[in-house]
Design an enzyme around this catalytic site. Structure first.
Site, PDB file in Angstrom:
ATOM      1  N   ARG A 152       0.677  14.499  13.169  1.00 29.49           N
ATOM      2  CA  ARG A 152       1.215  14.471  11.840  1.00 29.49           C
ATOM      3  C   ARG A 152       1.326  15.756  10.910  1.00 29.49           C
ATOM      4  O   ARG A 152       0.388  15.832  10.094  1.00 29.49           O
ATOM      5  CB  ARG A 152       0.185  13.534  11.126  1.00 29.49           C
ATOM      6  CG  ARG A 152       0.281  11.824  12.048  1.00 29.49           C
ATOM      7  CD  ARG A 152      -0.109  10.667  11.148  1.00 29.49           C
ATOM      8  NE  ARG A 152       0.710  10.159  10.307  1.00 29.49           N
ATOM      9  CZ  ARG A 152       0.201   9.241   9.578  1.00 29.49           C
ATOM     10  NH1 ARG A 152      -0.980   8.660   9.700  1.00 29.49           N
ATOM     11  NH2 ARG A 152       1.128   8.559   8.754  1.00 29.49           N
ATOM     12  N   LYS A 206       0.913  -1.302   0.215  1.00 28.59           N
ATOM     13  CA  LYS A 206       0.096  -0.034  -0.017  1.00 28.59           C
ATOM     14  C   LYS A 206       1.058   1.085   0.037  1.00 28.59           C
ATOM     15  O   LYS A 206       0.580   2.207  -0.564  1.00 28.59           O
ATOM     16  CB  LYS A 206      -0.618   0.073   1.436  1.00 28.59           C
ATOM     17  CG  LYS A 206      -1.629   1.352   1.448  1.00 28.59           C
ATOM     18  CD  LYS A 206      -2.476   1.305   2.700  1.00 28.59           C
ATOM     19  CE  LYS A 206      -1.953   1.759   3.871  1.00 28.59           C
ATOM     20  NZ  LYS A 206      -1.629   3.325   4.019  1.00 28.59           N
ATOM     21  N   ASN A 207       1.860   1.318   0.959  1.00 26.99           N
ATOM     22  CA  ASN A 207       2.609   2.432   1.076  1.00 26.99           C
ATOM     23  C   ASN A 207       3.599   2.723  -0.278  1.00 26.99           C
ATOM     24  O   ASN A 207       4.150   3.921  -0.269  1.00 26.99           O
ATOM     25  CB  ASN A 207       3.607   2.417   2.451  1.00 26.99           C
ATOM     26  CG  ASN A 207       2.414   2.814   3.384  1.00 26.99           C
ATOM     27  OD1 ASN A 207       1.247   2.640   3.384  1.00 26.99           O
ATOM     28  ND2 ASN A 207       3.177   2.600   4.753  1.00 26.99           N
ATOM     29  N   ARG A 210      -8.700  -0.232   5.033  1.00 34.58           N
ATOM     30  CA  ARG A 210      -7.770   0.605   4.250  1.00 34.58           C
ATOM     31  C   ARG A 210      -6.593  -0.020   4.048  1.00 34.58           C
ATOM     32  O   ARG A 210      -5.820   0.583   2.798  1.00 34.58           O
ATOM     33  CB  ARG A 210      -7.561   1.940   5.157  1.00 34.58           C
ATOM     34  CG  ARG A 210      -8.926   2.604   5.409  1.00 34.58           C
ATOM     35  CD  ARG A 210      -8.299   3.741   6.320  1.00 34.58           C
ATOM     36  NE  ARG A 210      -7.205   4.236   5.731  1.00 34.58           N
ATOM     37  CZ  ARG A 210      -6.327   4.942   6.433  1.00 34.58           C
ATOM     38  NH1 ARG A 210      -6.647   5.057   7.982  1.00 34.58           N
ATOM     39  NH2 ARG A 210      -5.139   5.368   6.061  1.00 34.58           N
ATOM     40  N   ARG A 265      -4.122  10.728   4.591  1.00 31.44           N
ATOM     41  CA  ARG A 265      -3.187  11.761   4.741  1.00 31.44           C
ATOM     42  C   ARG A 265      -2.063  11.712   3.592  1.00 31.44           C
ATOM     43  O   ARG A 265      -1.887  12.681   2.938  1.00 31.44           O
ATOM     44  CB  ARG A 265      -2.154  11.292   5.993  1.00 31.44           C
ATOM     45  CG  ARG A 265      -1.088  11.937   6.027  1.00 31.44           C
ATOM     46  CD  ARG A 265      -0.176  11.820   7.291  1.00 31.44           C
ATOM     47  NE  ARG A 265       1.197  12.290   7.449  1.00 31.44           N
ATOM     48  CZ  ARG A 265       1.591  13.581   7.702  1.00 31.44           C
ATOM     49  NH1 ARG A 265       0.568  14.336   8.209  1.00 31.44           N
ATOM     50  NH2 ARG A 265       2.633  14.251   7.661  1.00 31.44           N
ATOM     51  N   CYS A 314      -4.824   8.267   9.851  1.00 31.00           N
ATOM     52  CA  CYS A 314      -4.805   7.690  11.029  1.00 31.00           C
ATOM     53  C   CYS A 314      -4.719   8.762  12.059  1.00 31.00           C
ATOM     54  O   CYS A 314      -3.943   9.380  12.112  1.00 31.00           O
ATOM     55  CB  CYS A 314      -4.099   6.797  11.149  1.00 31.00           C
ATOM     56  SG  CYS A 314      -4.416   5.029  10.252  1.00 31.00           S
ATOM     57  N   VAL A 350       9.104   9.975   5.403  1.00 35.41           N
ATOM     58  CA  VAL A 350       8.859   9.389   4.414  1.00 35.41           C
ATOM     59  C   VAL A 350       8.011  10.338   3.483  1.00 35.41           C
ATOM     60  O   VAL A 350       8.434  10.277   2.069  1.00 35.41           O
ATOM     61  CB  VAL A 350       8.028   7.988   4.336  1.00 35.41           C
ATOM     62  CG1 VAL A 350       7.470   7.370   3.228  1.00 35.41           C
ATOM     63  CG2 VAL A 350       8.841   6.859   5.478  1.00 35.41           C
ATOM     64  N   ASP A 391       4.973   0.981  11.905  1.00 36.98           N
ATOM     65  CA  ASP A 391       3.921   0.116  11.570  1.00 36.98           C
ATOM     66  C   ASP A 391       3.755  -1.279  11.852  1.00 36.98           C
ATOM     67  O   ASP A 391       2.628  -2.036  11.591  1.00 36.98           O
ATOM     68  CB  ASP A 391       3.707   0.403  10.015  1.00 36.98           C
ATOM     69  CG  ASP A 391       3.606   1.706   9.460  1.00 36.98           C
ATOM     70  OD1 ASP A 391       3.061   2.446  10.277  1.00 36.98           O
ATOM     71  OD2 ASP A 391       3.574   1.938   8.168  1.00 36.98           O
TER      72      ASP A 391
HETATM   73  C1  UD1 Z   1       4.615   7.096   6.211  1.00 34.82           C
HETATM   74  C2  UD1 Z   1       3.646   5.717   6.131  1.00 34.82           C
HETATM   75  C3  UD1 Z   1       3.291   5.415   7.540  1.00 34.82           C
HETATM   76  C4  UD1 Z   1       4.416   5.131   8.339  1.00 34.82           C
HETATM   77  C5  UD1 Z   1       5.335   6.356   8.273  1.00 34.82           C
HETATM   78  C6  UD1 Z   1       6.530   6.279   9.154  1.00 34.82           C
HETATM   79  C7  UD1 Z   1       2.366   5.870   3.923  1.00 34.82           C
HETATM   80  C8  UD1 Z   1       1.549   6.202   3.222  1.00 34.82           C
HETATM   81  N1  UD1 Z   1       2.585   6.039   5.279  1.00 34.82           N
HETATM   82  O1  UD1 Z   1       3.535   8.073   6.720  1.00 34.82           O
HETATM   83  O2  UD1 Z   1       2.312   4.173   7.373  1.00 34.82           O
HETATM   84  O3  UD1 Z   1       3.708   4.910   9.749  1.00 34.82           O
HETATM   85  O4  UD1 Z   1       5.587   6.758   7.161  1.00 34.82           O
HETATM   86  O5  UD1 Z   1       7.303   5.143   8.685  1.00 34.82           O
HETATM   87  O6  UD1 Z   1       3.571   5.760   3.218  1.00 34.82           O
HETATM   88  N2  UD1 Z   1       6.660  14.927  10.549  1.00 34.82           N
HETATM   89  C9  UD1 Z   1       6.481  16.394  10.656  1.00 34.82           C
HETATM   90  N3  UD1 Z   1       6.363  17.047   9.876  1.00 34.82           N
HETATM   91  C10 UD1 Z   1       6.063  16.928   8.531  1.00 34.82           C
HETATM   92  C11 UD1 Z   1       6.087  15.177   7.968  1.00 34.82           C
HETATM   93  C12 UD1 Z   1       6.139  14.188   9.112  1.00 34.82           C
HETATM   94  O7  UD1 Z   1       6.757  16.817  11.917  1.00 34.82           O
HETATM   95  O8  UD1 Z   1       6.127  17.679   7.562  1.00 34.82           O
HETATM   96  C13 UD1 Z   1       6.691  13.876  11.557  1.00 34.82           C
HETATM   97  C14 UD1 Z   1       5.462  12.989  11.708  1.00 34.82           C
HETATM   98  O9  UD1 Z   1       4.402  13.591  12.504  1.00 34.82           O
HETATM   99  C15 UD1 Z   1       6.217  11.789  12.402  1.00 34.82           C
HETATM  100  C16 UD1 Z   1       7.351  11.695  11.550  1.00 34.82           C
HETATM  101  O10 UD1 Z   1       7.739  13.019  11.131  1.00 34.82           O
HETATM  102  O11 UD1 Z   1       6.273  11.978  13.485  1.00 34.82           O
HETATM  103  C17 UD1 Z   1       7.567  10.732  10.420  1.00 34.82           C
HETATM  104  O12 UD1 Z   1       6.527  10.952   9.695  1.00 34.82           O
HETATM  105  P1  UD1 Z   1       6.507  10.609   8.211  1.00 34.82           P
HETATM  106  O13 UD1 Z   1       7.563   9.525   7.647  1.00 34.82           O
HETATM  107  O14 UD1 Z   1       6.491  11.518   7.392  1.00 34.82           O
HETATM  108  O15 UD1 Z   1       5.177   9.562   7.847  1.00 34.82           O
HETATM  109  P2  UD1 Z   1       4.144   9.518   6.649  1.00 34.82           P
HETATM  110  O16 UD1 Z   1       4.999   9.871   5.367  1.00 34.82           O
HETATM  111  O17 UD1 Z   1       2.965  10.419   6.762  1.00 34.82           O
END
Ligand code: UD1
Length: 430
Positions: free
Chosen positions: A131, A22-23, A409, A102, A126, A175, A317
């Site tokens: 986030r 999915k990711n 999902r 998201r 979620c 990510v 995850d």
């Molecule tokens: C992706 C994955 C999710 C996984 C996460 C961490 C997808 C669709 N989702 O989510 O399943 O749990 O990576 O491996 O691929 N952060 C900020 N500011 C930002 C962006 C992120 O503070 O602008 C923080 C987040 O709150 C979190 C951390 O950075 O604490 C990591 O988040 P991130 O890796 O960006 O998660 P996602 O990409 O949303």
């Protein structure tokens, strides 16, 4: 609303096909906005999040053909889908569509790169912490974008002549930020460097697909990614990599319930060190020609401490699923969450099944118990939901998991995959 009823106690035996990730599928689908040619993705999982993103992409002008046919729904397992975005017809991603997931916010990167502007609703998804999207926006600013937040929307505009290559050091590994900047930078003028980039396999998968589309990217899979902008991208054919979180989840389910199962079409390398942790907990894991064979050895489950970290560390995850496993371990394990600040909602639900867990800040102390007992529980987010299913498989009697739309999902045909291996799991409608 659908629920899942599990009657615990059966061992799992047989094979489970692992779906496309999915990711990885979500950012790959979004990458189709970067070209007017057709991007063909194979092994796209059939999941609610994918269907939602199809609706969002359709709104921007992407023509979707599933398995060559023009339709949105298909009842088979992972599919091949053609995405063609001849022209972007709308650069706005509205609240009604984006608030459900998201990752849909990530369309901001390609829309900005190709059209020079975008208006995207701030995201939902979620409920596992605040986030924010500050890194994504700071990164786009480093490429010359002007950003304004207004009425719950982010308005972005590129300089005349398009985005300009820049350097962005992400304050924390993210990510989503890495995906968005990588996509936006493919069409920027000049070179972009992302420092402290995410190195998750899904980032490498996206980089491989973008490269097949004509992008110039080096360093994906390391902490520094360099992108030399090109004037346009072409179509490509790409196969979505296997889902490492689904792989790890079923591996833990087998460790929990006992038995002997081959996870088909997956690869241990995708999981970094996570499967070694599972070996320490008492599972035997071997690579076979068709995938990975997981067998619970006879010594029961041992307590192991984990801390979640960016790849190749233990993935956030899989934290909830590992906690479910540890509820039945001999001894006490300590589980520390470092990625999201509020990702322990499964604790109180696991406690309803008889688990002994105490929380102190970002660390959970799990004291293994001799048995869990079935109870009604509530799914709170995607990964937490599946941790309750895992616990239910080993609990005595009946566990009813409510609010399972989260499961749909992210887990393709979960109950069918488990039932085929001997578990008693059924979906109850209404
Ligand atoms: C992706 C994955 C999710 C996984 C996460 C961490 C997808 C669709 N989702 O989510 O399943 O749990 O990576 O491996 O691929 N952060 C900020 N500011 C930002 C962006 C992120 O503070 O602008 C923080 C987040 O709150 C979190 C951390 O950075 O604490 C990591 O988040 P991130 O890796 O960006 O998660 P996602 O990409 O949303």
């Amino acid at each position: 609303m659908d629920r899942i009823r599990i009657t615990g106690g059966n061992e799992l035996r047989g094979t489970i096909p692992i779906s496309g990730a999915k990711n990885a599928a979500l950012p790959l689908m979004i990458a189709s906005l970067l070209t007017s040619d057709t991007l063909t993705l194979e092994n796209v999982p059939h999941l609610a999040d994918v269907e939602q993103l199809l609706r969002i992409l359709g709104n921007h002008g992407v023509d979707v053909a599933v398995n060559g046919r023009r339709e949105r729904q298909d009842e088979s397992y992972s599919r091949t889908i053609n995405f063609t975005c001849r022209t972007i017809v709308d650069t706005t991603a509205p609240y009604e569509l984006v608030s459900k997931m998201r990752a849909s916010f990530w369309v901001i990167g390609p829309l900005l790169a190709r059209e020079g502007q975008a208006r995207v609703s701030l995201p939902g998804g979620c409920a596992i912490g605040t986030r924010p999207v500050d890194f994504l926006l700071d990164g786009l600013q480093a490429l010359g974008a002007e950003i304004e937040i207004d009425g719950g929307y982010v308005n972005v505009r590129a300089p005349k002549g398009g985005l300009i290559g820049g350097r962005y050091a992400c304050p924390k590994v993210s990510v989503g930020t890495t995906h968005v900047l990588m996509m936006a930078a493919t069409l920027a003028n000049g070179t972009t460097v992302i420092e402290n980039a995410a190195s998750e396999p899904e980032v490498v998968d996206l980089a491989n697909c973008l490269t097949a589309m004509g992008a110039k990217i080096s360093g994906a899979g390391t902490r520094t990614i360099t992108i030399d902008g090109v004037t346009s991208l072409s179509g490509a054919r790409h196969r979505v990599l296997p889902d490492r979180i689904e792989t790890g989840t079923y591996a833990m389910a087998i460790a929990m319930a006992g038995g002997d199962v081959t996870l088909q079409g997956t690869d241990e390398a995708l999981l970094g060190g996570a499967l070694d942790t599972l070996r320490q907990a008492g599972a035997s894991i071997t690579a076979t020609e068709s995938g990975l064979r997981i067998v619970r050895n006879g010594n029961g489950i041992q307590a192991v401490d984990i801390t979640t970290e960016p790849f190749p560390g233990f993935p956030t995850d899989l934290q909830a699923q590992f906690m479910a496993l540890m509820t039945r371990a001999s001894g006490v394990s300590s589980i520390t969450e470092t990625i999201f600040e509020n990702r322990f909602m499964h604790v109180q639900e696991l406690a309803r099944l008889g688990a002994k867990i105490s929380l102190s800040g970002q660390t959970a102390r799990v004291e293994g118990v001799a048995k869990l007992k079935g109870a009604p529980v509530m799914a709170t987010d995607l990964r937490a939901s599946v941790s309750l299913v895992i616990a239910g498989l080993a609990a005595e009697g009946e566990t009813m998991v409510n609010r399972i739309y989260h499961l749909d999902r992210g887990f393709e045909r979960l109950e069918e995959k488990l039932t085929r291996c001997g578990a008693i799991v059924e979906r109850v409608s209404g």
